[in-house]
Design an enzyme around this catalytic site. Sequence first.
Site, PDB file in Angstrom:
ATOM      1  NE  ARG A   1      31.960  41.132  44.914  1.00 12.90           N
ATOM      2  CZ  ARG A   1      33.135  40.890  45.480  1.00 12.90           C
ATOM      3  NH1 ARG A   1      33.268  40.996  46.796  1.00 12.90           N
ATOM      4  NH2 ARG A   1      34.174  40.553  44.760  1.00 12.90           N
ATOM      5  N   GLY A   2      26.941  45.288  47.446  1.00 15.98           N
ATOM      6  CA  GLY A   2      25.586  45.409  47.979  1.00 15.98           C
ATOM      7  C   GLY A   2      24.718  46.315  47.124  1.00 15.98           C
TER       8      GLY A   2
END
Length: 346
Positions: free
Chosen positions: A285-286
């Site tokens: 997600r980062g």
Amino acid sequence: MTINTNQERKKIFPFTAIIGQEEMKLALILNVIDPKIGGVMIMGDRGTGKSTTIRALADLLPEIEVVTGDIYNCSPDEIYKQDNEKNVNNSNLNISHIKIPMVELPLGATEDRVCGTIDIEKALFEGIKSFEPGLLAKANRGILYVDEVNLLDDHLVDILLDAAASGWNIVEREGISIKHPSNFVLVGSGNPEEGELRPQLLDRFGLHAEIKTVKDPLLRVKIVEERSLFEENYQNYIQSYQQEQEKIRQKIVKAQKNLSKVQISNSLQLKISELCSVLDIDGLRGDIVINRASKALASYEERYNVNINDLERICILCLRHRLKKDPLETIDSGKKIQQAFEKIFK
């Protein structure tokens, strides 16, 4: 046929008149440009203007085109796509223009109030099973704001995050199955003294902004003076910022249109992934959020290519809530990310 709805101007503080809190304002603007960033969590001290800023942003945004009477705020194109099997002609639909929906979720809200439920009145008096839309329906194509989100039941937070990520709300109630569009920017705010969200939920917010009380006496005086002027004659005050408001509004509209044209080089993408790896960020997600947020920032700055400066401005917003907590570590999460960024990029 087009209908313009001229609603009375509400008493909302102008977005461009808000002093300081640049990190929060940037995070909100980026989410408006690209809602797929995944919303923003704003944590900070009490009385720092969190709610004021969010309402100001909603008021700043341009009106949207909706089908008159549609409970989900759908555009004519959306109605046409959903009902094309019925051969709907979207040129015959009545059109209205409304302000961006701004829905505030109260802490005491139930799952039925959020997702929607059976219309009891119709069930009792007409014997008909009918769906009564909830707050997710009202928030479609708008902003859903949860103050003190860290005090909200985790189950409800999960529902909000699922709807925000998928763009749909699915309700199964008493033999009724309803699926309706639910595209919104999720904004949560809270005071860290009252507790944090579970890491699993916190990770699903796209950006995490931290705001602190202004310490500079001159700025504090300025903020108090501006607020006093607004309270004394809010109509004149809003009028004085109209030009600045329009300038930001047009920048956002242009950025939304040009977003798909913005590119990020393979070398920068590799460095983004290296940064997330060095910081031991779980999942991807980062990486995804940094890519999206940097493109939104470049588009807002009227450029078609992401540069290192864009990444530096948004990397802390994207990663600070994804770092693993170490109670023995004394370094601030923002400084840790900045140090890793400088090592990799510079």
